[in-house]
Design a protein around this motif. Structure first.
Motif, PDB file in Angstrom:
ATOM      1  N   MET A 217     -21.906   5.952  15.260  1.00 21.03           N
ATOM      2  CA  MET A 217     -22.473   4.744  15.877  1.00 21.03           C
ATOM      3  C   MET A 217     -21.377   3.820  16.382  1.00 21.03           C
ATOM      4  N   VAL A 218     -20.432   3.480  15.513  1.00 16.47           N
ATOM      5  CA  VAL A 218     -19.388   2.534  15.913  1.00 16.47           C
ATOM      6  C   VAL A 218     -18.464   3.146  16.956  1.00 16.47           C
ATOM      7  N   GLY A 219     -18.261   4.484  16.895  1.00 17.25           N
ATOM      8  CA  GLY A 219     -17.445   5.138  17.904  1.00 17.25           C
ATOM      9  C   GLY A 219     -18.068   5.064  19.283  1.00 17.25           C
ATOM     10  N   VAL A 220     -19.364   5.297  19.361  1.00 16.21           N
ATOM     11  CA  VAL A 220     -20.072   5.216  20.640  1.00 16.21           C
ATOM     12  C   VAL A 220     -20.038   3.792  21.179  1.00 16.21           C
ATOM     13  N   ILE A 221     -20.291   2.811  20.299  1.00 20.51           N
ATOM     14  CA  ILE A 221     -20.284   1.410  20.735  1.00 20.51           C
ATOM     15  C   ILE A 221     -18.897   1.007  21.225  1.00 20.51           C
ATOM     16  N   ALA A 222     -17.859   1.427  20.495  1.00 13.14           N
ATOM     17  CA  ALA A 222     -16.495   1.089  20.905  1.00 13.14           C
ATOM     18  C   ALA A 222     -16.157   1.684  22.268  1.00 13.14           C
ATOM     19  N   GLN A 223     -16.589   2.919  22.515  1.00 14.08           N
ATOM     20  CA  GLN A 223     -16.327   3.545  23.809  1.00 14.08           C
ATOM     21  C   GLN A 223     -17.096   2.844  24.927  1.00 14.08           C
ATOM     22  N   ILE A 224     -18.315   2.436  24.645  1.00 14.46           N
ATOM     23  CA  ILE A 224     -19.109   1.724  25.652  1.00 14.46           C
ATOM     24  C   ILE A 224     -18.426   0.426  26.060  1.00 14.46           C
ATOM     25  N   VAL A 225     -17.820  -0.243  25.090  1.00 11.77           N
ATOM     26  CA  VAL A 225     -17.119  -1.501  25.391  1.00 11.77           C
ATOM     27  C   VAL A 225     -15.800  -1.229  26.096  1.00 11.77           C
ATOM     28  N   GLN A 226     -15.098  -0.182  25.702  1.00 14.52           N
ATOM     29  CA  GLN A 226     -13.772   0.087  26.246  1.00 14.52           C
ATOM     30  C   GLN A 226     -13.810   0.604  27.676  1.00 14.52           C
ATOM     31  N   ILE A 227     -14.817   1.392  28.029  1.00 12.78           N
ATOM     32  CA  ILE A 227     -14.859   1.996  29.368  1.00 12.78           C
ATOM     33  C   ILE A 227     -14.860   0.951  30.472  1.00 12.78           C
ATOM     34  N   PRO A 228     -15.719  -0.096  30.448  1.00 11.36           N
ATOM     35  CA  PRO A 228     -15.667  -1.100  31.526  1.00 11.36           C
ATOM     36  C   PRO A 228     -14.328  -1.825  31.597  1.00 11.36           C
ATOM     37  N   VAL A 229     -13.724  -2.087  30.444  1.00 10.10           N
ATOM     38  CA  VAL A 229     -12.425  -2.773  30.443  1.00 10.10           C
ATOM     39  C   VAL A 229     -11.361  -1.905  31.101  1.00 10.10           C
ATOM     40  N   SER A 269     -11.773  -4.782  15.007  1.00 11.85           N
ATOM     41  CA  SER A 269     -12.008  -5.688  13.885  1.00 11.85           C
ATOM     42  C   SER A 269     -13.482  -5.738  13.518  1.00 11.85           C
ATOM     43  N   VAL A 270     -14.348  -5.722  14.537  1.00 11.71           N
ATOM     44  CA  VAL A 270     -15.790  -5.742  14.273  1.00 11.71           C
ATOM     45  C   VAL A 270     -16.234  -4.436  13.621  1.00 11.71           C
ATOM     46  N   THR A 271     -15.815  -3.317  14.190  1.00  3.88           N
ATOM     47  CA  THR A 271     -16.234  -2.027  13.645  1.00  3.88           C
ATOM     48  C   THR A 271     -15.652  -1.790  12.252  1.00  3.88           C
ATOM     49  N   PHE A 272     -14.405  -2.226  12.026  1.00  5.39           N
ATOM     50  CA  PHE A 272     -13.811  -2.047  10.699  1.00  5.39           C
ATOM     51  C   PHE A 272     -14.547  -2.879   9.662  1.00  5.39           C
ATOM     52  N   GLN A 275     -17.881  -1.075   9.004  1.00  8.56           N
ATOM     53  CA  GLN A 275     -17.728   0.141   8.216  1.00  8.56           C
ATOM     54  C   GLN A 275     -17.346  -0.165   6.775  1.00  8.56           C
ATOM     55  N   THR A 276     -16.474  -1.159   6.582  1.00  3.61           N
ATOM     56  CA  THR A 276     -16.082  -1.540   5.231  1.00  3.61           C
ATOM     57  C   THR A 276     -17.252  -2.134   4.475  1.00  3.61           C
ATOM     58  N   SER A 277     -18.071  -2.912   5.164  1.00  2.00           N
ATOM     59  CA  SER A 277     -19.262  -3.477   4.538  1.00  2.00           C
ATOM     60  C   SER A 277     -20.221  -2.376   4.105  1.00  2.00           C
ATOM     61  N   VAL A 278     -20.392  -1.365   4.954  1.00  3.05           N
ATOM     62  CA  VAL A 278     -21.254  -0.228   4.600  1.00  3.05           C
ATOM     63  C   VAL A 278     -20.701   0.483   3.360  1.00  3.05           C
ATOM     64  N   SER A 279     -19.392   0.726   3.331  1.00  5.81           N
ATOM     65  CA  SER A 279     -18.781   1.405   2.181  1.00  5.81           C
ATOM     66  C   SER A 279     -18.963   0.595   0.901  1.00  5.81           C
ATOM     67  N   ALA A 280     -18.784  -0.734   1.004  1.00 10.48           N
ATOM     68  CA  ALA A 280     -18.940  -1.585  -0.179  1.00 10.48           C
ATOM     69  C   ALA A 280     -20.374  -1.584  -0.680  1.00 10.48           C
ATOM     70  N   LEU A 281     -21.343  -1.578   0.233  1.00  9.97           N
ATOM     71  CA  LEU A 281     -22.746  -1.537  -0.183  1.00  9.97           C
ATOM     72  C   LEU A 281     -23.098  -0.189  -0.802  1.00  9.97           C
ATOM     73  N   ILE A 282     -22.506   0.885  -0.304  1.00  8.81           N
ATOM     74  CA  ILE A 282     -22.706   2.193  -0.942  1.00  8.81           C
ATOM     75  C   ILE A 282     -22.157   2.166  -2.363  1.00  8.81           C
ATOM     76  N   TYR A 283     -20.997   1.531  -2.543  1.00  9.72           N
ATOM     77  CA  TYR A 283     -20.422   1.398  -3.883  1.00  9.72           C
ATOM     78  C   TYR A 283     -21.364   0.633  -4.803  1.00  9.72           C
ATOM     79  N   MET A 284     -21.917  -0.485  -4.308  1.00  6.47           N
ATOM     80  CA  MET A 284     -22.866  -1.254  -5.114  1.00  6.47           C
ATOM     81  C   MET A 284     -24.112  -0.427  -5.410  1.00  6.47           C
ATOM     82  N   ASP A 285     -24.577   0.344  -4.436  1.00  5.43           N
ATOM     83  CA  ASP A 285     -25.764   1.175  -4.621  1.00  5.43           C
ATOM     84  C   ASP A 285     -25.520   2.250  -5.677  1.00  5.43           C
ATOM     85  N   LEU A 286     -24.338   2.863  -5.649  1.00  5.76           N
ATOM     86  CA  LEU A 286     -24.010   3.878  -6.650  1.00  5.76           C
ATOM     87  C   LEU A 286     -23.998   3.281  -8.051  1.00  5.76           C
TER      88      LEU A 286
END
Length: 328
Positions: A217-229, A269-272, A275-286
Protein backbone atom coordinates in the motif's frame (compact mmCIF):
# COMPACT_ATOMS: atom_id res chain seq x y z
CA UNK A 1 -7.64 -6.31 16.64
CA UNK A 2 -8.55 -7.10 13.07
CA UNK A 3 -6.67 -5.83 10.03
CA UNK A 4 -9.05 -2.91 9.46
CA UNK A 5 -8.84 -1.88 13.10
CA UNK A 6 -5.05 -1.87 12.95
CA UNK A 7 -5.07 0.36 9.86
CA UNK A 8 -7.65 2.72 11.34
CA UNK A 9 -5.78 2.82 14.64
CA UNK A 10 -2.56 3.73 12.82
CA UNK A 11 -4.19 6.64 11.00
CA UNK A 12 -5.80 7.87 14.23
CA UNK A 13 -2.52 7.60 16.12
CA UNK A 14 -0.60 9.66 13.57
CA UNK A 15 -3.37 12.26 13.42
CA UNK A 16 -3.47 12.54 17.22
CA UNK A 17 0.33 12.65 17.62
CA UNK A 18 1.43 14.29 14.39
CA UNK A 19 4.19 16.41 15.95
CA UNK A 20 5.89 13.53 17.75
CA UNK A 21 5.51 10.80 15.11
CA UNK A 22 5.65 12.69 11.84
CA UNK A 23 8.18 15.22 13.16
CA UNK A 24 10.63 12.58 14.38
CA UNK A 25 10.29 10.54 11.20
CA UNK A 26 10.81 13.69 9.10
CA UNK A 27 14.04 14.57 10.93
CA UNK A 28 15.47 11.11 10.32
CA UNK A 29 14.30 11.04 6.70
CA UNK A 30 15.77 14.48 5.94
CA UNK A 31 19.08 13.48 7.52
CA UNK A 32 19.10 10.27 5.49
CA UNK A 33 18.14 12.14 2.31
CA UNK A 34 21.02 14.60 2.77
CA UNK A 35 23.53 11.77 3.14
CA UNK A 36 22.09 9.88 0.17
CA UNK A 37 22.08 13.11 -1.84
CA UNK A 38 25.78 13.61 -1.19
CA UNK A 39 26.50 10.04 -2.26
CA UNK A 40 24.33 10.44 -5.38
CA UNK A 41 26.02 13.69 -6.44
CA UNK A 42 29.41 12.02 -5.97
CA UNK A 43 28.24 9.16 -8.18
CA UNK A 44 27.11 11.59 -10.90
CA UNK A 45 30.47 13.32 -10.83
CA UNK A 46 32.31 10.00 -11.11
CA UNK A 47 30.07 8.99 -14.02
CA UNK A 48 31.07 12.17 -15.85
CA UNK A 49 34.77 11.60 -15.18
CA UNK A 50 34.49 8.01 -16.42
CA UNK A 51 34.20 9.20 -20.01
CA UNK A 52 37.72 10.67 -19.79
CA UNK A 53 39.28 7.34 -18.77
CA UNK A 54 41.46 6.26 -21.68
CA UNK A 55 44.21 4.10 -20.18
CA UNK A 56 44.86 1.58 -17.44
CA UNK A 57 46.56 4.29 -15.39
CA UNK A 58 43.46 6.46 -15.58
CA UNK A 59 41.34 3.47 -14.57
CA UNK A 60 43.53 2.85 -11.53
CA UNK A 61 43.14 6.50 -10.51
CA UNK A 62 39.38 6.19 -10.97
CA UNK A 63 39.20 2.99 -8.92
CA UNK A 64 40.16 4.72 -5.66
CA UNK A 65 37.26 7.24 -5.66
CA UNK A 66 34.91 4.49 -6.81
CA UNK A 67 35.80 2.28 -3.85
CA UNK A 68 35.44 5.27 -1.54
CA UNK A 69 31.97 5.90 -2.99
CA UNK A 70 31.01 2.26 -2.47
CA UNK A 71 32.18 2.44 1.15
CA UNK A 72 30.24 5.67 1.65
CA UNK A 73 27.09 4.14 0.17
CA UNK A 74 27.41 1.11 2.43
CA UNK A 75 27.98 3.32 5.46
CA UNK A 76 24.95 5.47 4.71
CA UNK A 77 22.80 2.38 4.18
CA UNK A 78 23.86 0.89 7.52
CA UNK A 79 23.34 4.21 9.31
CA UNK A 80 19.87 4.64 7.84
CA UNK A 81 18.92 1.12 8.92
CA UNK A 82 20.28 1.74 12.41
CA UNK A 83 18.36 5.01 12.81
CA UNK A 84 15.20 3.32 11.54
CA UNK A 85 15.50 0.59 14.16
CA UNK A 86 16.02 3.17 16.92
CA UNK A 87 13.08 5.27 15.76
CA UNK A 88 10.88 2.17 15.63
CA UNK A 89 11.42 1.74 19.35
CA UNK A 90 10.86 5.42 20.08
CA UNK A 91 7.60 5.70 18.12
CA UNK A 92 6.02 2.83 20.04
CA UNK A 93 5.58 5.32 22.92
CA UNK A 94 2.87 7.50 21.31
CA UNK A 95 1.23 4.42 19.77
CA UNK A 96 0.87 2.61 23.10
CA UNK A 97 -0.39 5.80 24.79
CA UNK A 98 -2.81 6.41 21.96
CA UNK A 99 -4.54 3.11 22.77
CA UNK A 100 -5.84 4.92 25.89
CA UNK A 101 -6.57 8.12 23.93
CA UNK A 102 -3.57 9.84 25.51
CA UNK A 103 -1.74 12.38 23.41
CA UNK A 104 2.05 12.41 23.38
CA UNK A 105 4.08 15.49 22.54
CA UNK A 106 7.46 15.48 20.83
CA UNK A 107 9.39 16.28 24.00
CA UNK A 108 7.38 13.85 26.13
CA UNK A 109 7.93 11.01 23.66
CA UNK A 110 11.69 11.40 23.66
CA UNK A 111 11.75 11.85 27.43
CA UNK A 112 9.90 8.55 27.97
CA UNK A 113 11.94 6.70 25.32
CA UNK A 114 15.19 8.26 26.55
CA UNK A 115 15.00 6.22 29.73
CA UNK A 116 15.59 3.11 27.61
CA UNK A 117 17.94 4.64 25.06
CA UNK A 118 21.04 2.55 25.87
CA UNK A 119 19.45 -0.90 25.44
CA UNK A 120 17.51 0.48 22.47
CA UNK A 121 20.75 1.57 20.81
CA UNK A 122 22.26 -1.80 21.65
CA UNK A 123 19.49 -3.88 20.09
CA UNK A 124 19.35 -1.57 17.05
CA UNK A 125 23.09 -1.97 16.49
CA UNK A 126 22.83 -5.73 16.97
CA UNK A 127 19.99 -6.10 14.47
CA UNK A 128 21.59 -3.77 11.91
CA UNK A 129 25.14 -5.10 11.99
CA UNK A 130 24.01 -8.68 12.48
CA UNK A 131 21.95 -8.48 9.30
CA UNK A 132 24.81 -6.81 7.44
CA UNK A 133 27.30 -9.50 8.49
CA UNK A 134 24.86 -12.26 7.56
CA UNK A 135 24.45 -10.87 4.04
CA UNK A 136 28.21 -10.33 3.76
CA UNK A 137 28.74 -14.00 4.63
CA UNK A 138 26.25 -15.09 1.96
CA UNK A 139 27.89 -12.81 -0.61
CA UNK A 140 31.33 -14.16 0.32
CA UNK A 141 30.17 -17.75 -0.14
CA UNK A 142 28.66 -16.85 -3.52
CA UNK A 143 31.92 -15.24 -4.66
CA UNK A 144 33.92 -18.29 -3.59
CA UNK A 145 31.57 -20.60 -5.47
CA UNK A 146 31.75 -18.52 -8.64
CA UNK A 147 35.54 -18.31 -8.39
CA UNK A 148 35.93 -22.06 -7.91
CA UNK A 149 33.26 -23.33 -10.30
CA UNK A 150 32.80 -20.58 -12.85
CA UNK A 151 29.39 -19.99 -14.50
CA UNK A 152 28.16 -23.40 -13.34
CA UNK A 153 28.13 -22.01 -9.79
CA UNK A 154 24.99 -20.02 -10.67
CA UNK A 155 23.04 -23.24 -10.24
CA UNK A 156 24.06 -23.12 -6.57
CA UNK A 157 24.24 -19.36 -6.03
CA UNK A 158 20.63 -18.67 -7.02
CA UNK A 159 19.00 -21.13 -4.56
CA UNK A 160 21.54 -20.06 -1.94
CA UNK A 161 20.50 -16.42 -2.29
CA UNK A 162 16.81 -17.29 -2.33
CA UNK A 163 17.16 -19.47 0.76
CA UNK A 164 19.16 -16.79 2.56
CA UNK A 165 16.43 -14.25 1.75
CA UNK A 166 13.74 -16.51 3.21
CA UNK A 167 15.75 -17.19 6.37
CA UNK A 168 16.64 -13.52 6.76
CA UNK A 169 12.99 -12.52 6.38
CA UNK A 170 11.82 -15.16 8.85
CA UNK A 171 14.36 -14.25 11.53
CA UNK A 172 13.93 -10.51 10.95
CA UNK A 173 10.19 -10.69 11.50
CA UNK A 174 10.64 -12.86 14.59
CA UNK A 175 12.92 -10.21 16.12
CA UNK A 176 11.25 -7.05 14.84
CA UNK A 177 9.38 -6.32 18.09
CA UNK A 178 12.51 -6.30 20.25
CA UNK A 179 12.82 -2.46 20.23
CA UNK A 180 9.17 -2.15 21.29
CA UNK A 181 9.63 -4.69 24.11
CA UNK A 182 12.74 -2.89 25.36
CA UNK A 183 11.00 0.49 25.52
CA UNK A 184 7.57 -0.60 26.78
CA UNK A 185 8.44 -3.58 28.99
CA UNK A 186 11.83 -2.17 30.09
CA UNK A 187 13.76 -5.30 29.23
CA UNK A 188 17.42 -5.67 28.34
CA UNK A 189 18.80 -6.42 24.89
CA UNK A 190 18.79 -10.20 25.22
CA UNK A 191 15.42 -10.31 26.98
CA UNK A 192 13.95 -7.99 24.35
CA UNK A 193 15.05 -10.28 21.54
CA UNK A 194 13.74 -13.33 23.41
CA UNK A 195 10.46 -11.55 24.15
CA UNK A 196 9.93 -10.70 20.48
CA UNK A 197 10.66 -14.30 19.50
CA UNK A 198 8.10 -15.58 22.00
CA UNK A 199 5.40 -13.08 21.03
CA UNK A 200 5.55 -14.03 17.36
CA UNK A 201 5.22 -17.76 18.02
CA UNK A 202 2.40 -19.24 15.92
CA UNK A 203 1.63 -15.77 14.52
CA UNK A 204 4.33 -15.44 11.86
CA UNK A 205 2.08 -15.76 8.82
CA UNK A 206 -0.53 -13.37 10.17
CA UNK A 207 2.10 -10.74 10.93
CA UNK A 208 3.78 -11.31 7.57
CA UNK A 209 0.48 -10.91 5.73
CA UNK A 210 -0.40 -7.65 7.46
CA UNK A 211 3.04 -6.15 6.92
CA UNK A 212 3.13 -7.30 3.29
CA UNK A 213 -0.21 -5.64 2.49
CA UNK A 214 0.82 -2.45 4.29
CA UNK A 215 4.18 -2.37 2.50
CA UNK A 216 2.49 -2.74 -0.89
CA UNK A 217 0.00 0.00 0.00
CA UNK A 218 2.60 2.56 1.05
CA UNK A 219 4.84 1.60 -1.88
CA UNK A 220 2.07 2.25 -4.40
CA UNK A 221 1.14 5.55 -2.73
CA UNK A 222 4.77 6.67 -2.66
CA UNK A 223 5.18 5.90 -6.36
CA UNK A 224 1.97 7.76 -7.21
CA UNK A 225 3.33 10.84 -5.45
CA UNK A 226 6.84 10.53 -6.88
CA UNK A 227 5.89 10.08 -10.55
CA UNK A 228 4.35 13.58 -11.05
CA UNK A 229 7.29 15.19 -9.25
CA UNK A 230 9.79 13.39 -11.47
CA UNK A 231 7.91 14.27 -14.66
CA UNK A 232 7.51 17.90 -13.57
CA UNK A 233 11.22 18.31 -12.78
CA UNK A 234 12.19 16.83 -16.15
CA UNK A 235 9.68 19.03 -17.98
CA UNK A 236 10.91 22.18 -16.24
CA UNK A 237 14.50 21.30 -17.08
CA UNK A 238 13.59 20.81 -20.73
CA UNK A 239 11.76 24.15 -20.92
CA UNK A 240 14.39 26.18 -19.09
CA UNK A 241 17.38 24.66 -20.91
CA UNK A 242 16.15 23.12 -24.18
CA UNK A 243 19.72 22.81 -25.57
CA UNK A 244 21.98 22.56 -22.53
CA UNK A 245 25.72 22.13 -22.57
CA UNK A 246 27.43 19.49 -20.43
CA UNK A 247 27.80 21.73 -17.37
CA UNK A 248 24.20 22.96 -17.50
CA UNK A 249 22.88 19.43 -17.97
CA UNK A 250 24.88 18.28 -14.95
CA UNK A 251 23.47 21.12 -12.83
CA UNK A 252 19.96 20.29 -13.98
CA UNK A 253 20.44 16.66 -12.99
CA UNK A 254 21.71 17.69 -9.55
CA UNK A 255 18.76 20.04 -8.98
CA UNK A 256 16.31 17.38 -10.13
CA UNK A 257 17.92 14.87 -7.79
CA UNK A 258 17.71 17.26 -4.84
CA UNK A 259 14.02 18.00 -5.50
CA UNK A 260 13.21 14.30 -5.87
CA UNK A 261 15.00 13.45 -2.64
CA UNK A 262 13.24 16.26 -0.77
CA UNK A 263 9.87 14.91 -1.87
CA UNK A 264 11.01 11.36 -1.10
CA UNK A 265 11.99 12.46 2.43
CA UNK A 266 8.57 14.02 2.98
CA UNK A 267 6.71 10.99 1.65
CA UNK A 268 9.08 8.62 3.42
CA UNK A 269 8.43 10.26 6.78
CA UNK A 270 4.69 9.71 6.39
CA UNK A 271 5.00 6.12 5.23
CA UNK A 272 7.60 5.29 7.89
CA UNK A 273 5.41 6.73 10.65
CA UNK A 274 2.45 4.74 9.34
CA UNK A 275 4.37 1.46 9.01
CA UNK A 276 5.89 1.89 12.46
CA UNK A 277 2.47 2.61 13.91
CA UNK A 278 1.12 -0.58 12.32
CA UNK A 279 4.04 -2.60 13.76
CA UNK A 280 3.50 -1.11 17.23
CA UNK A 281 -0.21 -1.93 17.14
CA UNK A 282 0.59 -5.50 16.09
CA UNK A 283 2.90 -5.69 19.11
CA UNK A 284 0.10 -4.45 21.38
CA UNK A 285 -2.31 -6.92 19.76
CA UNK A 286 0.07 -9.83 20.35
CA UNK A 287 0.36 -8.88 24.00
CA UNK A 288 -3.43 -8.67 24.30
CA UNK A 289 -3.72 -12.17 22.91
CA UNK A 290 -0.91 -13.69 24.98
CA UNK A 291 -0.64 -11.58 28.16
CA UNK A 292 -4.18 -10.28 28.62
CA UNK A 293 -2.89 -6.74 28.10
CA UNK A 294 -6.42 -5.58 27.28
CA UNK A 295 -7.41 -6.13 30.94
CA UNK A 296 -4.50 -4.02 32.10
CA UNK A 297 -5.43 -1.29 29.64
CA UNK A 298 -9.02 -1.35 30.91
CA UNK A 299 -7.71 -0.93 34.46
CA UNK A 300 -5.64 2.06 33.42
CA UNK A 301 -8.60 3.53 31.57
CA UNK A 302 -10.89 3.22 34.59
CA UNK A 303 -8.45 4.39 37.25
CA UNK A 304 -6.44 6.89 35.22
CA UNK A 305 -3.30 5.51 36.84
CA UNK A 306 0.16 6.44 35.53
CA UNK A 307 -1.09 9.15 33.15
CA UNK A 308 2.43 10.16 32.12
CA UNK A 309 3.81 6.66 31.64
CA UNK A 310 3.83 4.07 28.86
CA UNK A 311 0.84 1.69 28.96
CA UNK A 312 1.82 -1.95 28.85
CA UNK A 313 4.92 -1.59 30.96
CA UNK A 314 5.57 -3.07 34.41
CA UNK A 315 2.52 -2.66 36.64
CA UNK A 316 2.19 0.90 37.86
CA UNK A 317 0.88 1.70 41.36
CA UNK A 318 -2.83 2.40 41.53
CA UNK A 319 -2.56 6.17 41.92
CA UNK A 320 -5.42 8.32 40.76
CA UNK A 321 -4.60 11.70 39.22
CA UNK A 322 -6.08 14.79 40.91
CA UNK A 323 -9.67 15.47 39.92
CA UNK A 324 -10.22 12.00 38.46
CA UNK A 325 -12.89 9.67 39.82
CA UNK A 326 -12.87 6.03 38.78
CA UNK A 327 -15.99 4.81 37.11
CA UNK A 328 -18.15 2.30 38.96
Amino acid sequence: MQFGEILDGSFQTIRRNAASMFGSALIVQVFSAVLLGIVTVAMLQMTESLQYVESDLDMEEFLGPFLAWMAGLLGVTVLVGFLGAVLQGVLVVPVSRSVLNRRTGFKQMWKLAGRRILPLLGVSALLTFGGMLAWAAVAGIAVLLVTAMGPAALLLVFPLGLGALVVFLWIGLKLMFAPAAIVVERTGVYDGLLRSWQLTKNSWWRIFGILLVVTIMVGVIAQIVQIPVTLASEAIGTVVTPHPDAETASSAVVISTVVSMAVAALVGSVTFAFQTSVSALIYMDLRMRRDGLDMELMRLMETGADPEGIPGGPAAPLTTPPGHRPTA
